[in-house]
Scaffold this motif. Structure first.
Motif, short mmCIF file in Angstrom:
data_model
loop_
_atom_site.label_atom_id
_atom_site.label_comp_id
_atom_site.label_asym_id
_atom_site.label_seq_id
_atom_site.Cartn_x
_atom_site.Cartn_y
_atom_site.Cartn_z
N VAL A 1 -32.29 29.90 25.65
CA VAL A 1 -33.01 28.74 26.22
C VAL A 1 -32.05 27.57 26.43
CG1 VAL A 1 -34.78 27.00 25.77
CG2 VAL A 1 -35.24 29.41 25.26
N GLN A 2 -31.24 27.28 25.41
CA GLN A 2 -30.34 26.12 25.50
C GLN A 2 -29.22 26.36 26.50
OE1 GLN A 2 -32.90 24.45 23.64
NE2 GLN A 2 -31.11 23.11 23.77
N SER A 3 -28.68 27.57 26.56
CA SER A 3 -27.62 27.83 27.53
C SER A 3 -28.16 27.82 28.95
CB SER A 3 -26.91 29.16 27.22
OG SER A 3 -27.81 30.24 27.23
N ASP A 4 -29.38 28.33 29.16
CA ASP A 4 -30.00 28.24 30.49
C ASP A 4 -30.15 26.77 30.90
OD1 ASP A 4 -30.20 30.92 30.99
OD2 ASP A 4 -32.34 31.07 30.57
N LYS A 5 -30.60 25.94 29.96
CA LYS A 5 -30.77 24.52 30.26
C LYS A 5 -29.43 23.89 30.62
CE LYS A 5 -32.75 20.23 28.48
NZ LYS A 5 -31.72 19.42 29.15
N ASP B 1 -28.35 27.69 41.32
CA ASP B 1 -27.62 28.95 41.14
C ASP B 1 -27.08 29.11 39.72
OD1 ASP B 1 -27.92 30.36 43.50
OD2 ASP B 1 -26.22 29.40 44.49
N TYR B 2 -27.71 28.44 38.77
CA TYR B 2 -27.20 28.44 37.40
C TYR B 2 -27.16 29.82 36.77
CZ TYR B 2 -31.93 28.87 35.41
OH TYR B 2 -33.17 29.31 35.05
N LYS B 3 -28.12 30.68 37.11
CA LYS B 3 -28.15 32.01 36.51
C LYS B 3 -26.95 32.84 36.94
CE LYS B 3 -33.11 32.39 35.61
NZ LYS B 3 -34.36 33.16 35.87
N ALA B 4 -26.51 32.65 38.18
CA ALA B 4 -25.33 33.36 38.66
C ALA B 4 -24.09 32.91 37.90
CB ALA B 4 -25.15 33.13 40.16
N VAL B 5 -24.00 31.59 37.61
CA VAL B 5 -22.85 31.08 36.85
C VAL B 5 -22.87 31.65 35.44
CG1 VAL B 5 -21.59 29.04 36.12
CG2 VAL B 5 -22.96 28.94 38.19
N LYS B 6 -24.02 31.65 34.82
CA LYS B 6 -24.13 32.16 33.46
C LYS B 6 -23.70 33.63 33.40
CE LYS B 6 -27.37 32.75 29.61
NZ LYS B 6 -28.72 32.45 29.07
N GLU B 7 -24.16 34.43 34.35
CA GLU B 7 -23.80 35.84 34.36
C GLU B 7 -22.30 36.03 34.62
OE1 GLU B 7 -24.30 39.71 33.64
OE2 GLU B 7 -25.85 38.16 33.41
N TYR B 8 -21.75 35.18 35.47
CA TYR B 8 -20.32 35.22 35.78
C TYR B 8 -19.49 34.94 34.52
CZ TYR B 8 -15.92 33.58 37.97
OH TYR B 8 -14.61 33.37 38.34
N MET B 9 -19.85 33.88 33.78
CA MET B 9 -19.11 33.54 32.56
C MET B 9 -19.25 34.64 31.51
SD MET B 9 -17.64 30.81 33.36
CE MET B 9 -17.78 29.66 34.73
N LYS B 10 -20.43 35.20 31.44
CA LYS B 10 -20.68 36.28 30.50
C LYS B 10 -19.80 37.49 30.83
CE LYS B 10 -24.92 38.15 28.41
NZ LYS B 10 -26.40 38.20 28.59
#
Length: 643
Positions: free
Chosen positions: A499-503, A512-521
């Motif tokens: 929840v906090q990382s999504d925020k 496009d935040y989800k794409a960035v999160k998946e990229y960093m992961k």
């Protein structure tokens, strides 16, 4: 027309500043607002259509209770239809509450930089925010490290209360070392030294201290230097070298005897312990500390550390006790001197390297004076404290003076902490190093952010009440996820990482935040920090690592199209800057992967050439990314990664 009236209570300068910040950001969100500021002596319930900001005894029942209203933080916000209350249990908490109110309106500070502010402009016709919270942990602070300028540290000081944190730590009596690294540009020959003097650094720190005081942040100071400065030995500025032959016989006589010699350890006074069985040594040292506290009442936590380094304690015939026993002896002596002076400064004592093994004989006479600081510098960041099995009995290694091996396992470190907890169960925190070096093993920052978050959630589990993060000031490239996750978990130990990382990613990057999160992961998986940091015990073979590293280039090329698309959007300036940093980061990651691949395929000599190319690229671009990356630390980490 919408009007908001901020009703400031009293004349406290931190509350004044909170109101100024509310005024500034409300106008940035909605520049059509009419914002008035009025000052009242106290809350008056007969006055309506205002937002009360500040402290009042009439608000006490609205705040969640804390044990120490000066050192802990509790906030209360109840604003409906543009009127209500923003308060806290102390002025700092009022400021934290003001920032929390603004965050609920959509303001975000996604990096501790002047380009990290994200504001979504909108009409504020009917504000409704209700929050009643207190921080999970008392200690939530940042310690100066790395290479820094005035601007870098000021931006960090600004970010601390915006993230719900509460303190700042200047190491040394004068933190010359950290500022000189930047202004002398010792890590980048592309820039000429600016030749700052000690007087210049004093002037910088004086102004920064005013900024800390303005925010009512809890100020920590010194740590290193007590084994040098009170005796006229150079060391208060850092790890400078001095030839033992250049000091008097009187000074040589008080240095720790190791292997039959009394001399500076590695020619560095700061790394040299003293002969602590000598009453004159202890008296000189503790008198200097007591006088410092008396003359610097703004310092809320004075750190007392012995020498840096390890396996360097005195072996003379009189130094028969453990170093930790002499340490407690001196702590009791300084407490007696402070009590006689009527000074209530808290003394932070360092549980670190040789001092990890607790005392066998000495006890604290006044435990409330002291704060235990646990610094497990050799621990592995491949494990989190949440993996500790508290039903298991972890065994401490034997203590053998000057022949100690320091544990990587968090369970063994926990067992050593408990040797101190037997005699000090009062206030304590961890002094940890996730963002000193370890984040640089993880170009995606995702795994280190997760470990850091889980560690913060688990501090109560190991009997600690917070964290002072010993970290680089500039550690938010590609982004500030690790620091934000640290701050979030220190404020609320029950919050959720996903929840906090999504925020955070939404605040920093937009839709496009989800794409960035998946990229960093993905980057954290392909350039696995667990492999990089475990030089002597790799979790899998080099061929597997080679195959993973070779996948990096396709991943970053594919993601570059998403970056390009977002740079063309009409985004808030702070979000656009987040995407701009990813352009540099793409090349950074490619260099990192090439170093790994070359080391495996061609060997160390070829890899060294690639590392030099990598560092040259960073140095050439330093002025574009200096707010977010400390160039000085990168080379050593990359070398370790490819060994």
């Amino acid at each position: 027309m919408t009007r908001i009236t901020l009703a400031k209570i009293g004349k406290n300068k931190t509350v004044d500043y909170a109101v100024e910040e509310l005024y500034t950001y409300l106008k940035k969100i909605d520049n059509t607002l009419f914002v008035d500021i009025r000052t009242y002596a106290d809350f008056d319930e007969s006055i309506d259509r205002v937002i009360w900001v500040g402290e009042s005894e009439k608000f006490t029942s609205k705040l969640l209770e804390v044990n120490d209203t000066k050192r802990e933080d509790s906030i209360f916000i109840d604003v409906s239809n543009n009127e209500g209350i923003i308060t806290g249990c102390n002025p700092r908490a009022v400021l934290i509450a003001a920032y929390r109110f603004l965050r609920e309106l959509g303001v975000a500070w996604v990096r501790p930089t002047d380009d990290g502010e994200v504001i979504h402009e909108k009409k504020l016709t009917n504000i409704n925010v209700q929050i009643q919270e207190k921080a999970s942990y008392r200690h939530r602070a940042i310690c100066i490290e790395g290479s820094v300028s005035y601007e870098h540290v000021l931006n960090m000081i600004k970010w601390i209360p915006r993230a719900g944190m509460s303190g700042y730590f200047f190491q040394f009596s004068r933190p010359f070392y950290f500022f000189d690294r930047w202004y002398s540009h010792t890590s980048n020959p592309n820039y000429e030294s600016e030749n700052v003097t000690r007087a210049d650094i004093d002037a910088i720190v004086s102004n920064l201290s005013e900024e800390i005081e303005k925010r009512d942040l809890l100020l920590h100071k010194v740590g290193h230097g007590w084994t040098c400065e009170p005796f006229g030995i150079p060391g208060g500025d850092g790890w400078v070298k001095v030839n033992t032959e250049d000091v008097s016989e009187e000074i040589r006589s008080i240095l720790a005897m190791v292997n039959g010699e009394r001399k500076f350890w590695g020619d560095v006074p700061l790394n040299t312990n003293l002969c602590y069985s000598n009453p004159r040594v202890r008296d000189t040292l503790t008198t200097a500390m007591a006088e410092y506290c008396e003359n610097n009442p703004e310092v809320k936590y004075l750190h007392f550390w012995l020498a840096d380094g390890s396996n360097n304690n005195c072996e003379c015939e009189n130094c028969v006790e453990r170093p930790s026993d002499y340490f407690v002896m001196m702590l009791n002596e300084v407490d007696a001197k402070l009590t006689a002076k009527g000074v209530d400064t808290k003394i932070v004592f360092l549980v670190y390297v040789d001092l990890l093994w607790g005392p066998l004989k000495e006890k604290f006479n006044n435990p409330d004076r002291f704060v235990l600081m646990f610094a497990p510098i050799t621990r592995s960041y491949s494990q989190s404290y949440d993996e500790l099995d508290l039903t298991k009995e972890y065994t401490c290694p034997d203590y053998v003076k000057n022949k100690l091996n320091f544990p990587k396992d968090v369970g063994v470190n926990f067992a050593l902490l408990n040797t101190w907890k037997k005699i000090h169960s009062e206030d304590s925190f961890v002094f940890d190093y996730h963002l000193m070096w370890d984040h640089l093993y993880d170009p995606g920052y995702y795994k280190v952010a997760n470990i850091l978050f889980r560690d913060m959630q688990s501090l109560h589990k190991i009997g600690l009440d917070g964290m002072v993060s010993c970290q680089l000031t500039r550690c938010c490239l590609p982004n500030n996820l690790p620091m934000q996750m640290m701050a979030d978990a220190l404020w609320d130990e029950n919050c959720d990482f996903e929840v906090q990382s999504d925020k955070y990613f939404l605040d920093a990057y937009g839709e496009d935040y989800k794409a960035v999160k998946e990229y960093m992961k993905t980057l954290s998986a392909l350039l696995d920090p667990v492999y990089s940091r475990q030089i002597s015990n790799r979790p899998y073979d080099a061929e597997k690592r080679l195959a993973l590293a070779k996948k990096v280039f396709a991943v970053v090329d594919e993601f570059a199209e998403i970056v390009k698309k977002n740079l063309a959007k009409d985004l808030p300036e702070g979000q656009l800057k987040s995407w701009e940093y990813l352009v540099f980061h793409k090349t950074y990651v490619e260099y990192f992967a090439n170093c790994v691949i070359t080391a495996i395929e061609e060997g160390a000599e070829a890899a060294e050439k690639k590392i030099n190319e990598f560092i040259s690229y960073i140095m050439a671009n330093e002025m574009n990314i200096h707010k977010t990356l400390d160039v000085m630390q990168v080379r050593g980490v990359v070398k370790n990664s490819v060994k």
